[in-house]
Design a protein around this motif. Structure first.
Motif, short mmCIF file in Angstrom:
data_model
loop_
_atom_site.label_atom_id
_atom_site.label_comp_id
_atom_site.label_asym_id
_atom_site.label_seq_id
_atom_site.Cartn_x
_atom_site.Cartn_y
_atom_site.Cartn_z
N UNK A 299 3.20 -4.53 4.75
CA UNK A 299 1.75 -4.69 4.74
C UNK A 299 1.33 -4.93 3.29
N UNK A 300 0.57 -5.98 3.05
CA UNK A 300 0.09 -6.24 1.69
C UNK A 300 -0.97 -5.21 1.32
N UNK A 301 -0.86 -4.67 0.11
CA UNK A 301 -1.88 -3.68 -0.28
C UNK A 301 -2.51 -4.00 -1.64
N UNK A 302 -2.23 -5.17 -2.17
CA UNK A 302 -2.81 -5.46 -3.48
C UNK A 302 -4.30 -5.79 -3.34
N UNK A 303 -5.02 -5.54 -4.40
CA UNK A 303 -6.46 -5.79 -4.39
C UNK A 303 -6.84 -6.65 -5.59
N UNK A 314 6.30 -1.27 2.43
CA UNK A 314 7.31 -1.64 3.43
C UNK A 314 7.28 -0.65 4.58
N UNK A 315 7.18 -1.19 5.78
CA UNK A 315 7.05 -0.32 6.97
C UNK A 315 8.41 -0.14 7.66
N UNK A 316 9.14 -1.23 7.81
CA UNK A 316 10.49 -1.13 8.39
C UNK A 316 11.44 -1.97 7.55
N UNK A 326 7.04 5.11 5.93
CA UNK A 326 6.72 5.00 7.36
C UNK A 326 6.38 6.39 7.90
N UNK A 327 7.20 7.36 7.50
CA UNK A 327 6.94 8.73 7.95
C UNK A 327 5.62 9.24 7.39
N UNK A 328 5.36 8.93 6.12
CA UNK A 328 4.10 9.41 5.54
C UNK A 328 2.90 8.81 6.26
N UNK A 329 2.99 7.52 6.61
CA UNK A 329 1.87 6.89 7.32
C UNK A 329 1.70 7.51 8.70
N UNK A 356 2.31 6.67 -3.63
CA UNK A 356 1.18 7.17 -2.84
C UNK A 356 0.00 6.20 -2.85
N UNK A 357 -0.17 5.49 -3.96
CA UNK A 357 -1.22 4.47 -4.00
C UNK A 357 -0.98 3.44 -2.88
N UNK A 358 0.26 3.04 -2.72
CA UNK A 358 0.58 2.07 -1.66
C UNK A 358 0.31 2.67 -0.28
N UNK A 359 0.76 3.90 -0.10
CA UNK A 359 0.58 4.55 1.20
C UNK A 359 -0.91 4.69 1.53
N UNK A 360 -1.70 5.12 0.54
CA UNK A 360 -3.14 5.33 0.78
C UNK A 360 -3.82 4.01 1.13
N UNK A 361 -3.51 2.99 0.36
CA UNK A 361 -4.14 1.69 0.64
C UNK A 361 -3.75 1.19 2.02
N UNK A 362 -2.48 1.38 2.35
CA UNK A 362 -2.01 0.91 3.65
C UNK A 362 -2.71 1.68 4.77
N UNK A 363 -2.84 3.00 4.58
CA UNK A 363 -3.50 3.82 5.60
C UNK A 363 -4.95 3.39 5.80
N UNK A 364 -5.62 3.03 4.70
CA UNK A 364 -7.02 2.58 4.79
C UNK A 364 -7.12 1.23 5.46
#
Ligand code: ARG
Length: 590
Positions: A299-303, A314-316, A326-329, A356-364
């Motif tokens: 999933x792209x997360x750059x802004x 990376x998800x998988x 993946x687990x964190x998401x 975590x920045x990547x994970x947070x952006x991806x979750x949003x």
């Protein structure tokens, strides 16, 4: 209760208003010249332009309105236009008197409590706990207690690392050593034994051995990955064996955390979300967030506003395996379903910040959380040895948590028994309590994000900005109170309440006490236990100063003596409440 600084500002603002100036100019701050005054107001300087007047004239106007103030004993207008302020003794005395009967010593609980999950500790099953885990546990526990104290609904989750390759490594090695174990017989259909096929120390030896070998031997690593795969795809024997590993490790972990006075509400592991992953991944694909890039699902997360490159999340992996993120998401998804948090706070080494920045952006982006859900990362620095490098054992190995705790405990015991003859068992227990204070205060008194030097001599010293110093101060108060009772005094019905201070050291002590509410609030807002440490260090100093200048128990005026005893009980309670928020406690004597 209102904060003392607000009461002071209110009084000053009213004077500005009465003198015909804008109210907001009356904001008061603590003095930056404590030798001249206790508080100050610079509003006259700020208002000069607006009122086309010399600042000193404004200051004089305001000071005149405060000549019979109930708050200020002295209001001095000094060139070029400062207002130097000294508080009235009665005002300070009354404030702390009210604090003593307030359930939280003047702290007003948050009116809009939030549900907050704190993800901290983060130990990995079968791998030894190390210093990073220690910092996460110590800081996380304190932040949890502080947020809970100000009225939030806080849930601490240990987030066990119980699902990755380390599990496969352990199982594979066990399979090589004990191939006859029924867990590895995939044709077996009976019940599995209730007793684990290993002891804790056997288990602890397996991982380092297997991890080392996997780095040198590709075929061995492939076998371990295969074991991980079997576990994750639900092969019965592997699951049964995994349950044993978890049970043995968690029992040991709980013992370790208990010794650290760290308590988790949830013992969820990465494994808890395993079954949620396929659904989450499908949704990410369907909504068009996730796409294949060189075989992997990302999933792209750059802004647009990024100043540095933020790589996709990376998800998988290309072989379809899930990753740490993946687990964190999926864990975020589970938490949103089960606990509906307003906020999730993560506490790890600051090297995981980008992660975590990547994970947070991806979750949003993928709408796992609501737009208003706060995701916060608190990264801490490294604990270094005196050489400035990451802390090691004497022989240069990675320091295990238990050895570190033991080391500080031994040092403390040595110091405590050095010049005293306390009974052995009591000395051991006291050493345990003080050692924990030494360790935790040594860590928490530094701003979390900074590296710090673990210095056993300094941390265990009873002088200076240390845990033992704080405890000595508390024990000193307790022993005065004990003597007061021995001499027939009664703490439940002290017959006189806190009075106006009679000397400057008493007033200073009271003014420190009065900062309790604002100090806890700041520590909570900034997730900054070090600010609470700084507060209690100042408070302990103020108390010791007062103690050295005042003959408390020898005082002949009974009512004055009782007033001091009341002041001592408040000081003790504020200190003990504060150290509880930091996650340690004080003994009865030392
Ligand atoms: N187990 C991880 C480690 O040892 C820490 C886990 C931190 N929390 C999280 N949600 N990723 O590094």
């Amino acid at each position: 209760m209102k904060k003392i600084l607000n009461l002071i500002s209110d009084e000053m603002m009213q004077a500005f208003e009465q003198a015909g100036y804008e109210r907001a100019l009356g904001k008061v701050t603590p003095s930056n010249r404590p030798d001249l005054c206790e508080y100050q107001c610079n509003g006259a300087m700020a208002g000069a332009k607006q009122y086309k007047k010399a600042p000193i004239m404004i200051a004089n106007d305001v000071a005149a309105k405060l000549s019979d103030s109930a708050v200020f004993e002295k209001v001095e207008a000094v060139a070029p236009g400062f207002l130097n302020l000294t508080l009235k003794k009665e005002f300070v005395g009354n404030y702390v008197k009210d604090m003593r009967v307030d359930p939280k010593y003047g702290l007003k609980e948050n009116e809009t409590p939030a549900t907050i999950i704190i993800d901290y500790g983060g130990p990995n099953i079968a791998k030894p706990l190390h210093i990073g885990h220690l910092r996460s546990a110590i800081i996380g526990e304190s932040v949890k207690r502080i947020l809970r104290y100000i009225g939030h609904n806080v849930i601490g989750d240990v987030h066990l690392g119980d699902w990755g390759l380390q599990m496969g490594l352990v199982m594979n090695e066990l399979k090589i050593r004990k191939p006859e174990l029924v867990y590895f017989d995939e044709t077996y259909t009976g019940m599995y034994p209730e007793e684990p096929p290993f002891t804790l120390s056997e288990l602890e030896e397996l991982y380092p051995f297997a991890s080392k070998r996997s780095k040198e031997d590709d075929a061995y690593k492939a076998d371990a990955m295969n074991c991980t795969f079997k576990l994750q795809s639900g092969v019965k024997g592997y699951r049964a064996l995994w349950n044993h590993i978890i049970a043995v490790s968690v029992t040991d972990l709980k013992k370790n955390y208990e010794r650290l006075n760290v308590v988790f509400d949830l013992w969820n592991g990465e494994s808890a979300v395993h079954d949620m992953i396929p659904g989450m991944v499908d949704a990410m694909k369907k909504e068009g967030y996730a796409y294949l890039s060189e075989g992997a699902l990302v999933v792209d997360v750059k802004e647009d506003t990024d100043t540095k490159e933020i790589p996709p999340c990376m998800i998988l992996k290309s072989d379809g395996a899930a990753l740490y993120n993946t687990t964190d998401l999926a864990t975020i998804m589970m938490r949103m379903e089960q606990n509906k948090p307003d906020k999730i706070i993560y506490m790890t080494d600051k090297r995981q910040e980008l992660y975590f920045e990547q994970v947070f952006r991806c979750a949003r982006k993928t709408k796992l959380v609501k737009p208003e859900t706060e995701l916060t990362f608190i990264g801490f620095g490294t604990m270094n040895g005196k050489d400035g490098k990451p802390f090691k054992t004497r022989d240069g190995g990675v320091m295990r948590l238990e050895s570190l705790i033991q080391e500080i405990h031994d040092e403390m015991l040595k110091k405590i028994t050095e010049n005293r003859n306390i009974e052995d068992e009591e000395a051991r227990q006291t050493a345990e309590t003080v050692a924990l204070a030494a360790l935790k205060y040594g860590d928490l008194s530094n701003q979390a994000s900074k590296d710090y030097i673990f210095d056993i001599d300094r941390f265990t010293s009873s002088e200076g900005d240390t845990g033992p110093y704080i405890l000595y101060t508390i024990v000193r108060i307790k022993s005065i109170l004990a003597k007061y009772i021995e001499n027939g005094g009664n703490l439940q019905t002290i017959y006189s309440d806190i009075k106006s201070p009679v000397n400057n050291s008493e007033k200073q002590l009271m003014m420190e006490l009065a900062k309790f509410n604002s100090s806890v609030e700041v520590a909570a807002e900034e997730y900054a236990p070090h600010k609470l440490c700084a507060y209690i260090y100042d408070l302990a100093n103020a108390f010791n100063h007062f103690y050295h200048e005042t003959k408390i128990l020898a005082e002949e005026d009974m009512s004055r003596k009782a007033g001091w005893i009341a002041l001592l009980t408040l000081t003790r309670d504020v200190l003990e409440t504060s150290i509880d928020l930091l996650g340690f406690s004080a003994p009865e004597r030392m």
